[in-house]
Design a protein around this motif. Structure first.
Motif, PDB file in Angstrom:
ATOM      1  N   LEU A  53      18.738  67.539 -33.992  1.00  0.00           N
ATOM      2  CA  LEU A  53      19.840  66.837 -34.656  1.00  0.00           C
ATOM      3  C   LEU A  53      21.055  66.723 -33.739  1.00  0.00           C
ATOM      4  O   LEU A  53      21.709  65.677 -33.652  1.00  0.00           O
ATOM      5  N   LYS A  54      21.349  67.844 -33.025  1.00  0.00           N
ATOM      6  CA  LYS A  54      22.510  67.821 -32.123  1.00  0.00           C
ATOM      7  C   LYS A  54      22.328  66.784 -31.031  1.00  0.00           C
ATOM      8  O   LYS A  54      23.254  66.019 -30.704  1.00  0.00           O
ATOM      9  N   LYS A  55      21.139  66.722 -30.461  1.00  0.00           N
ATOM     10  CA  LYS A  55      20.902  65.750 -29.384  1.00  0.00           C
ATOM     11  C   LYS A  55      20.997  64.312 -29.891  1.00  0.00           C
ATOM     12  O   LYS A  55      21.527  63.429 -29.198  1.00  0.00           O
ATOM     13  N   TRP A  56      20.497  64.095 -31.123  1.00  0.00           N
ATOM     14  CA  TRP A  56      20.605  62.725 -31.666  1.00  0.00           C
ATOM     15  C   TRP A  56      22.069  62.340 -31.937  1.00  0.00           C
ATOM     16  O   TRP A  56      22.492  61.197 -31.702  1.00  0.00           O
ATOM     17  N   LEU A  57      22.876  63.297 -32.401  1.00  0.00           N
ATOM     18  CA  LEU A  57      24.295  63.021 -32.647  1.00  0.00           C
ATOM     19  C   LEU A  57      25.032  62.717 -31.350  1.00  0.00           C
ATOM     20  O   LEU A  57      25.874  61.809 -31.275  1.00  0.00           O
ATOM     21  N   ILE A  58      24.725  63.481 -30.319  1.00  0.00           N
ATOM     22  CA  ILE A  58      25.365  63.227 -29.021  1.00  0.00           C
ATOM     23  C   ILE A  58      24.961  61.848 -28.496  1.00  0.00           C
ATOM     24  O   ILE A  58      25.794  61.083 -27.987  1.00  0.00           O
ATOM     25  N   LEU A  59      23.674  61.549 -28.640  1.00  0.00           N
ATOM     26  CA  LEU A  59      23.221  60.225 -28.203  1.00  0.00           C
ATOM     27  C   LEU A  59      23.940  59.117 -28.982  1.00  0.00           C
ATOM     28  O   LEU A  59      24.374  58.106 -28.400  1.00  0.00           O
ATOM     29  N   ALA A  60      24.103  59.299 -30.281  1.00  0.00           N
ATOM     30  CA  ALA A  60      24.754  58.271 -31.104  1.00  0.00           C
ATOM     31  C   ALA A  60      26.206  58.069 -30.690  1.00  0.00           C
ATOM     32  O   ALA A  60      26.691  56.927 -30.604  1.00  0.00           O
ATOM     33  N   THR A  61      26.941  59.150 -30.423  1.00  0.00           N
ATOM     34  CA  THR A  61      28.348  58.996 -30.019  1.00  0.00           C
ATOM     35  C   THR A  61      28.455  58.306 -28.676  1.00  0.00           C
ATOM     36  O   THR A  61      29.356  57.484 -28.461  1.00  0.00           O
ATOM     37  N   ARG A  62      27.543  58.628 -27.769  1.00  0.00           N
ATOM     38  CA  ARG A  62      27.591  57.960 -26.462  1.00  0.00           C
ATOM     39  C   ARG A  62      27.268  56.466 -26.589  1.00  0.00           C
ATOM     40  O   ARG A  62      27.930  55.617 -25.982  1.00  0.00           O
ATOM     41  N   LEU A  63      26.234  56.187 -27.390  1.00  0.00           N
ATOM     42  CA  LEU A  63      25.894  54.775 -27.587  1.00  0.00           C
ATOM     43  C   LEU A  63      27.044  54.022 -28.259  1.00  0.00           C
ATOM     44  O   LEU A  63      27.358  52.876 -27.909  1.00  0.00           O
ATOM     45  N   LEU A  64      27.681  54.674 -29.238  1.00  0.00           N
ATOM     46  CA  LEU A  64      28.798  54.032 -29.929  1.00  0.00           C
ATOM     47  C   LEU A  64      29.950  53.774 -28.965  1.00  0.00           C
ATOM     48  O   LEU A  64      30.567  52.696 -28.987  1.00  0.00           O
ATOM     49  N   ALA A  65      30.240  54.720 -28.086  1.00  0.00           N
ATOM     50  CA  ALA A  65      31.334  54.540 -27.126  1.00  0.00           C
ATOM     51  C   ALA A  65      31.040  53.379 -26.192  1.00  0.00           C
ATOM     52  O   ALA A  65      31.908  52.518 -25.949  1.00  0.00           O
ATOM     53  N   PHE A  66      29.812  53.332 -25.654  1.00  0.00           N
ATOM     54  CA  PHE A  66      29.467  52.231 -24.751  1.00  0.00           C
ATOM     55  C   PHE A  66      29.459  50.886 -25.497  1.00  0.00           C
ATOM     56  O   PHE A  66      29.892  49.857 -24.960  1.00  0.00           O
ATOM     57  N   ALA A  67      28.978  50.880 -26.754  1.00  0.00           N
ATOM     58  CA  ALA A  67      28.959  49.632 -27.530  1.00  0.00           C
ATOM     59  C   ALA A  67      30.387  49.129 -27.781  1.00  0.00           C
ATOM     60  O   ALA A  67      30.668  47.925 -27.667  1.00  0.00           O
ATOM     61  N   MET A  68      31.298  50.051 -28.121  1.00  0.00           N
ATOM     62  CA  MET A  68      32.689  49.646 -28.358  1.00  0.00           C
ATOM     63  C   MET A  68      33.325  49.079 -27.085  1.00  0.00           C
ATOM     64  O   MET A  68      34.101  48.114 -27.134  1.00  0.00           O
ATOM     65  N   LEU A  69      33.014  49.672 -25.933  1.00  0.00           N
ATOM     66  CA  LEU A  69      33.567  49.162 -24.674  1.00  0.00           C
ATOM     67  C   LEU A  69      33.032  47.762 -24.366  1.00  0.00           C
ATOM     68  O   LEU A  69      33.768  46.876 -23.912  1.00  0.00           O
ATOM     69  N   ILE A  70      31.735  47.554 -24.608  1.00  0.00           N
ATOM     70  CA  ILE A  70      31.154  46.223 -24.366  1.00  0.00           C
ATOM     71  C   ILE A  70      31.806  45.191 -25.285  1.00  0.00           C
ATOM     72  O   ILE A  70      32.181  44.094 -24.862  1.00  0.00           O
ATOM     73  N   LEU A  71      31.971  45.550 -26.563  1.00  0.00           N
ATOM     74  CA  LEU A  71      32.614  44.631 -27.501  1.00  0.00           C
ATOM     75  C   LEU A  71      34.068  44.367 -27.110  1.00  0.00           C
ATOM     76  O   LEU A  71      34.577  43.249 -27.272  1.00  0.00           O
ATOM     77  N   ALA A  72      34.747  45.383 -26.597  1.00  0.00           N
ATOM     78  CA  ALA A  72      36.133  45.189 -26.175  1.00  0.00           C
ATOM     79  C   ALA A  72      36.223  44.193 -25.027  1.00  0.00           C
ATOM     80  O   ALA A  72      37.116  43.333 -24.999  1.00  0.00           O
ATOM     81  N   PHE A  73      35.298  44.299 -24.058  1.00  0.00           N
ATOM     82  CA  PHE A  73      35.303  43.348 -22.938  1.00  0.00           C
ATOM     83  C   PHE A  73      34.927  41.932 -23.387  1.00  0.00           C
ATOM     84  O   PHE A  73      35.304  40.948 -22.740  1.00  0.00           O
ATOM     85  N   ALA A  74      34.227  41.791 -24.511  1.00  0.00           N
ATOM     86  CA  ALA A  74      33.918  40.462 -25.050  1.00  0.00           C
ATOM     87  C   ALA A  74      35.126  39.837 -25.744  1.00  0.00           C
ATOM     88  O   ALA A  74      35.081  38.666 -26.129  1.00  0.00           O
ATOM     89  N   GLN A  75      36.212  40.597 -25.890  1.00  0.00           N
ATOM     90  CA  GLN A  75      37.478  40.147 -26.467  1.00  0.00           C
ATOM     91  C   GLN A  75      37.284  39.506 -27.856  1.00  0.00           C
ATOM     92  O   GLN A  75      37.426  38.295 -28.032  1.00  0.00           O
ATOM     93  N   PRO A  76      37.014  40.319 -28.847  1.00  0.00           N
ATOM     94  CA  PRO A  76      36.854  39.800 -30.215  1.00  0.00           C
ATOM     95  C   PRO A  76      38.211  39.414 -30.826  1.00  0.00           C
ATOM     96  O   PRO A  76      39.258  39.953 -30.461  1.00  0.00           O
ATOM     97  N   PHE A  77      38.169  38.458 -31.743  1.00  0.00           N
ATOM     98  CA  PHE A  77      39.370  38.039 -32.475  1.00  0.00           C
ATOM     99  C   PHE A  77      38.927  37.395 -33.777  1.00  0.00           C
ATOM    100  O   PHE A  77      37.767  37.026 -33.956  1.00  0.00           O
ATOM    101  N   TYR A  78      39.897  37.270 -34.682  1.00  0.00           N
ATOM    102  CA  TYR A  78      39.648  36.457 -35.873  1.00  0.00           C
ATOM    103  C   TYR A  78      40.856  35.551 -36.076  1.00  0.00           C
ATOM    104  O   TYR A  78      41.980  35.867 -35.711  1.00  0.00           O
ATOM    105  N   GLY A  79      40.624  34.382 -36.629  1.00  0.00           N
ATOM    106  CA  GLY A  79      41.663  33.368 -36.793  1.00  0.00           C
ATOM    107  C   GLY A  79      41.008  32.031 -37.049  1.00  0.00           C
ATOM    108  O   GLY A  79      39.824  31.942 -37.385  1.00  0.00           O
ATOM    109  N   PRO A  80      41.774  30.903 -36.878  1.00  0.00           N
ATOM    110  CA  PRO A  80      41.233  29.560 -37.135  1.00  0.00           C
ATOM    111  C   PRO A  80      40.165  29.201 -36.136  1.00  0.00           C
ATOM    112  O   PRO A  80      40.087  29.752 -35.032  1.00  0.00           O
ATOM    113  N   ASP A  81      39.338  28.217 -36.519  1.00  0.00           N
ATOM    114  CA  ASP A  81      38.247  27.787 -35.651  1.00  0.00           C
ATOM    115  C   ASP A  81      38.750  27.256 -34.331  1.00  0.00           C
ATOM    116  O   ASP A  81      38.071  27.312 -33.322  1.00  0.00           O
ATOM    117  N   ALA A  82      39.988  26.639 -34.332  1.00  0.00           N
ATOM    118  CA  ALA A  82      40.498  26.041 -33.105  1.00  0.00           C
ATOM    119  C   ALA A  82      40.740  27.083 -32.044  1.00  0.00           C
ATOM    120  O   ALA A  82      40.832  26.767 -30.871  1.00  0.00           O
TER     121      ALA A  82
END
Length: 641
Positions: A53-82
């Motif tokens: 369980l501990k190893k799976w939790l550590i893996l999940a936090t690492r994956l989550l951190a890398f996923a958040m960084l990738i999404l940050a570099f994709a520059q997400p936003f919300y607003g009008p279609d234009a």
């Protein structure tokens, strides 16, 4: 949610690699026997289940951190279609008519609207601005704020059809979706019944309201005869509102105060008049002012009182002209008469008005001279003789008018109808007279065509006109008519002469077709200019022998007394004022226009639109989530055995 760099999201597939590695590194527990374990340290017993369980939790936090960084570099936003605010088409109609000088809760309405636009529009938002005079395209607050701040007031106001046309032209060139249309006005006395805004756009009516509906205006000025040697300058004032008021009114000649009076508006009084006495033949470069603390444009009237120039009148003929001499008095006219045989033809081009007094025929040289006289702006009054040479009369009439000369007959007819709308009588009568002492004629010619000013009882014309050519249907000698003895003869001939020279009135109004004559002789390469302070413009003008006819409409733009200048010499002055059509603060009821959205406050509407079209960038939040995931991993490693 959208991404500015969606291609970076492909990096999420790389998260599969640590998952596979983690799966391959998981080993099964093996039992190992020792002969003596007493010397070993005490260890924490770790079960196979908690370790996994501990190893799976550590893996999940690492994956989550890398996923958040990738999404940050994709520059997400919300607003009008234009994607950005500046991509949304925006059209603003800003009413800059003079009623927008009224004070609102935060100052004059137009100035406050401009400040709201500058403060609350995105600096890079491109928009089109329509006013009552101009159209501005591709404006931004960052570069064109001064254009808004310097918008002048206009005497004009766009009607519904003109607004529709401007908006439809703009819509044809719109690129991008969700166009916005704002109509900003105080909507004073506006007819919006024909307003038709496009359905594919969002649109708002933004009514700006004056805080105080009380207003007093100088409506008009006019002159009336007074005691001998003087005349009265009558100042007509009106107000909106009901509060009793007393306001000082001042009369200036140039900058000199020459008279002062008080305009009193008691309860229920909406109009009043003041009288200022001025001397006859006194030249006044005048200005009437008051201060009611509301709109400024209707608190001043510029005007000109000039000694009228003496008009030149030439009477040609041998019939008695005693009645004409009594009408054309020497104080106002230079009167001259001559028999046809002794006529100096060179005199005709110097005259303002020529009267043909019962000539039996019009010689060809005289007809040619009279034709040139009409072409140069002069007027002609033709009184036929009892017997005439018809061909000579028709030659002149056919050349310059649609007037047709028919047969003559000896039959008594009464002159019963005055055409009060005719230029000869438009300002003569205070009321329409129906029962007056009808003059009559014993001989009359049938005439048709032209613009009749007086009619017989059978509706035939007694006096008709075509431009500045006037034709009587009867001789005017006492043996054939009693027209000479009626009061009607004085304004008839007086105004025929006065219409030969279009004298400027006390004042003109801006934004309207105006025309007047200036008595000056110019060469072909000389022009007249209108000047006021440091501004000057060249009006439309028609050069004639003894005068210049000046026409204005689009210019001038601002009120004042303008000097008419030729070769740096001031010839005379004319005054222009702002129309008083918007002095009554009476806005229309916009509740009848339920098909359009309305906003009571411009600043609130702009903030709402800005919020609805604002792009919200989210990359910072994803970086924060990545850091939280890393912190969670550290806590797992440190505190979970």
């Amino acid at each position: 949610m959208q991404f500015q760099n969606p291609q970076i999201l492909y990096a999420l597939f790389l998260l599969l690699i640590p998952i596979f590695i983690h799966l391959f590194q998981l080993r099964r527990f093996k039992k190992q026997e020792f002969t003596n374990v007493a010397f070993l340290k005490r260890v924490v017993i770790q079960t196979r289940k908690s370790s996994r369980l501990k190893k799976w939790l550590i893996l999940a936090t690492r994956l989550l951190a890398f996923a958040m960084l990738i999404l940050a570099f994709a520059q997400p936003f919300y607003g009008p279609d234009a994607g950005t605010t500046s991509d949304q088409p925006l059209l603003i109609y800003l009413d800059n008519s003079y009623s927008m000088q009224a004070n609102g809760a935060a100052g004059p309405l137009k100035e406050r609207a401009v400040q709201d636009l500058i403060e609350h529009l995105d600096e890079e938002q491109e928009f089109t601005l329509i006013t009552n005079e101009e159209r501005f395209s591709n404006l931004t607050i960052a570069q064109d704020a001064n254009t808004l701040l310097e918008l002048p007031y206009s005497p004009n106001q766009l009607n519904s059809a003109q607004i529709n046309l401007q908006i439809n032209q703009w819509m044809q060139n719109v690129e991008g979706g969700n166009p916005l249309i704002l109509l900003i006005s105080d909507f004073q006395q506006r007819d919006l019944s024909a307003l038709d805004l496009p359905e594919q756009a969002r649109h708002w009516l933004v009514p700006l309201q004056a805080q105080n509906p009380e207003n007093v205006a100088i409506d008009s000025l006019y002159l009336q005869p007074d005691k001998e040697g003087t005349q009265r300058l009558v100042v007509a004032l009106s107000r909106s509102g009901s509060r009793a008021r007393a306001l000082p009114v001042s009369l200036f000649n140039v900058q000199d105060l020459i008279a002062k009076a008080t305009a009193e508006f008691n309860d229920g009084i909406l109009q009043t008049e003041l009288n200022f006495q001025v001397q006859d033949n006194q030249n006044i470069d005048g200005m009437i002012t008051l201060d009611d603390g509301q709109m400024r444009f209707d608190n001043i009237r510029y005007f000109q009182i000039k000694t009228p120039s003496r008009l030149k009148v030439l009477v040609i003929g041998e019939a008695s002209d005693a009645y004409l001499q009594r009408i054309f008095i020497k104080e106002e006219f230079e009167y001259r008469s001559s028999p046809l045989e002794q006529l100096d033809y060179s005199l005709i081009e110097q005259q303002h008005t020529v009267v043909l007094n019962e000539l039996q025929r019009i010689p060809t040289p005289l007809a040619e001279a009279l034709s040139d006289h009409l072409d140069e702006g002069g007027s002609i009054a033709i009184i036929p003789a009892e017997t005439i040479e018809r061909d000579s009369y028709e030659a002149l009439l056919n050349r310059h008018s649609p007037i047709k000369l028919g047969a003559h007959q000896y039959r008594s007819k009464k002159i019963t109808t005055i055409v009060f709308e005719h230029p000869l009588y438009r300002s003569v009568f205070d009321r329409r007279v129906r029962n007056f002492q009808y003059p009559s004629t014993a001989l009359n010619y049938e005439i048709s065509g032209g613009n009749p000013a007086l009619r017989y009882e059978d509706n035939q014309a007694f006096l008709t006109a075509s431009g500045k050519l006037f034709f009587f249907a009867s001789p005017l000698n006492d043996s054939l008519t009693n027209f000479q003895s009626t009061p009607l003869i004085v304004p008839t001939f007086y105004n025929i002469a006065r219409l030969s020279f279009n004298t400027p009135p006390l004042y003109f109004e801006l934004g309207k077709d105006q025309s007047f004559d200036v008595e000056v002789s110019l060469s072909n390469d000389e022009i007249l200019e209108l000047t006021l302070d440091d501004s000057r413009f060249i009006p439309q003008q028609e050069l004639k022998a003894q005068l210049v006819t000046v026409s204005t409409r689009e210019y001038p733009k601002k009120p004042g007394s303008y000097s008419i200048v030729a070769q740096d010499t001031v010839i005379t002055k004319v005054s222009y004022n702002i129309p008083r059509s918007e002095s009554q603060l009476n806005p229309i009821n916009l509740s009848d226009f339920t098909q359009y959205e309305t906003a009571t406050q411009l600043d609130d509407l702009l903030l709402e639109l800005k919020a609805s079209t604002q792009v919200q960038s989210l990359w910072k939040w994803f970086v924060i989530f990545a850091l939280l995931a890393l912190c969670a991993e550290v806590l797992l490693l440190k505190f979970i055995p």
